[in-house]
Design an enzyme around this catalytic site. Structure first.
Site, mmCIF file in Angstrom:
data_model
loop_
_atom_site.group_PDB
_atom_site.id
_atom_site.type_symbol
_atom_site.label_atom_id
_atom_site.label_comp_id
_atom_site.label_asym_id
_atom_site.label_seq_id
_atom_site.Cartn_x
_atom_site.Cartn_y
_atom_site.Cartn_z
ATOM 1 N NE ARG A 1 -3.480 2.646 1.090
ATOM 2 C CZ ARG A 1 -4.356 3.496 0.041
ATOM 3 N NH1 ARG A 1 -4.533 3.060 -1.098
ATOM 4 N NH2 ARG A 1 -4.726 4.604 0.188
ATOM 5 C CG ASP B 1 -2.709 13.872 -6.374
ATOM 6 O OD1 ASP B 1 -1.832 14.095 -5.590
ATOM 7 O OD2 ASP B 1 -3.185 12.599 -6.336
ATOM 8 N NE ARG C 1 -1.442 12.042 -3.706
ATOM 9 C CZ ARG C 1 -2.271 11.220 -3.401
ATOM 10 N NH1 ARG C 1 -2.263 10.377 -2.282
ATOM 11 N NH2 ARG C 1 -3.564 11.128 -4.129
#
Length: 199
Positions: free
Chosen positions: A49, A126, A128
Site C-alpha cells: 500500500r 493532486d 504528490r
C-alpha cells in the site's frame, strides 16, 4: 532526490508486530517510513500500500475522507497475509500540506469540492510526487507487488519507476455520509477506480 535509510525498529500494533523503517529526504527535509511484516525477499509479489500522510484521517479519525479507514484496512490485510509493506509518505493533503488542507476544507465547507478547493488556492488537484519510492523500494528489496489502490496515478508512478505490478487490489473502505461527495469527486475528477456504493 536524496533518500537515505536511517534505522528500523519493531512496532507492535493492533494488527500484529510490524517493522518500522525510517527514511529521510535531504532535498525536502521530509521523513518517510515503511511498515513491513514478514520476509519481503523472493520472487513472489509483495502486498503493498502506498499511503500519503493524512493527520486528520489517520490520527484524528476524520470522516471527511477515507484515508484512516484505508490505512487500517491495509494493516489488517497485511496481517492476514503475514507479508507486506505500507509506504507511508509525508505528503499531507495530496501534497499541499496541513494548513493549506485546512484552507481547502474551509472552501469545501462553503460548497467547493476537493478539486475546486485545491485549484482555488492555486494548487493542482493532486500535488504528490512518488519519485522517492524508487530508493525506498530498492532498500526494502521489493520489485514486484500486489498493489492495494484505487488510484491510477499510483499505478502509473510505480510502473514508471520500474516496479512490476503483478496485480491491482481494489481498496475501497470507509464510505460514510460525510465523505460520499468527496469519493464521488475522486472518481469523477481524479479518475479513481471506485464502484460508488462501497461500504
Amino acid at each position: 532526490m536524496a533518500i537515505e535509510y536511517v534505522e528500523s525498529s519493531k512496532l507492535p500494533t493492533a494488527w500484529g508486530m510490524f517493522e518500522m523503517h525510517g527514511f529521510t529526504d535531504s532535498e525536502t527535509d521530509k521523513e518517510h517510513l515503511v511498515l513491513s511484516m514478514g520476509d519481503l525477499a523472493g520472487d513472489e509479489p509483495v502486498l503493498v500500500r502506498i499511503h500519503s500522510e493524512c493527520l486528520t484521517g489517520d490520527a484524528l479519525f476524520s470522516l471527511r475522507c477515507d484515508c484512516g479507514a484505508q490505512l487500517q484496512a491495509a494493516m489488517h490485510r497485511i496481517s492476514i497475509e503475514g507479508r507486506g509493506a505500507i509506504f507511508y509518505l509525508r505528503q499531507e493533503g495530496r501534497g499541499i500540506g496541513l494548513v493549506n488542507k485546512i484552507r481547502a476544507y474551509h472552501l469545501q465547507d462553503k460548497g467547493a469540492d476537493t478539486v475546486e478547493a485545491n485549484e482555488a488556492l492555486g494548487f493542482g488537484a493532486d500535488m504528490r510526487d512518488y519519485s522517492m519510492l524508487k530508493p525506498m523500494f530498492e532498500k526494502m528489496g521489493i520489485s514486484r507487488v500486489k498493489l492495494m489502490t484505487n488510484n491510477p496515478r499510483k499505478i502509473d508512478a510505480l510502473i514508471g519507476l520500474g516496479i512490476d505490478i503483478a496485480e491491482r487490489l481494489p481498496h475501497e473502505t470507509g464510505r460514510n455520509p460525510h465523505n460520499s461527495h468527496y469519493l464521488e469527486t475522486k472518481r469523477g475528477k481524479l479518475g479513481h477506480l471506485l464502484e460508488g456504493d462501497s461500504e
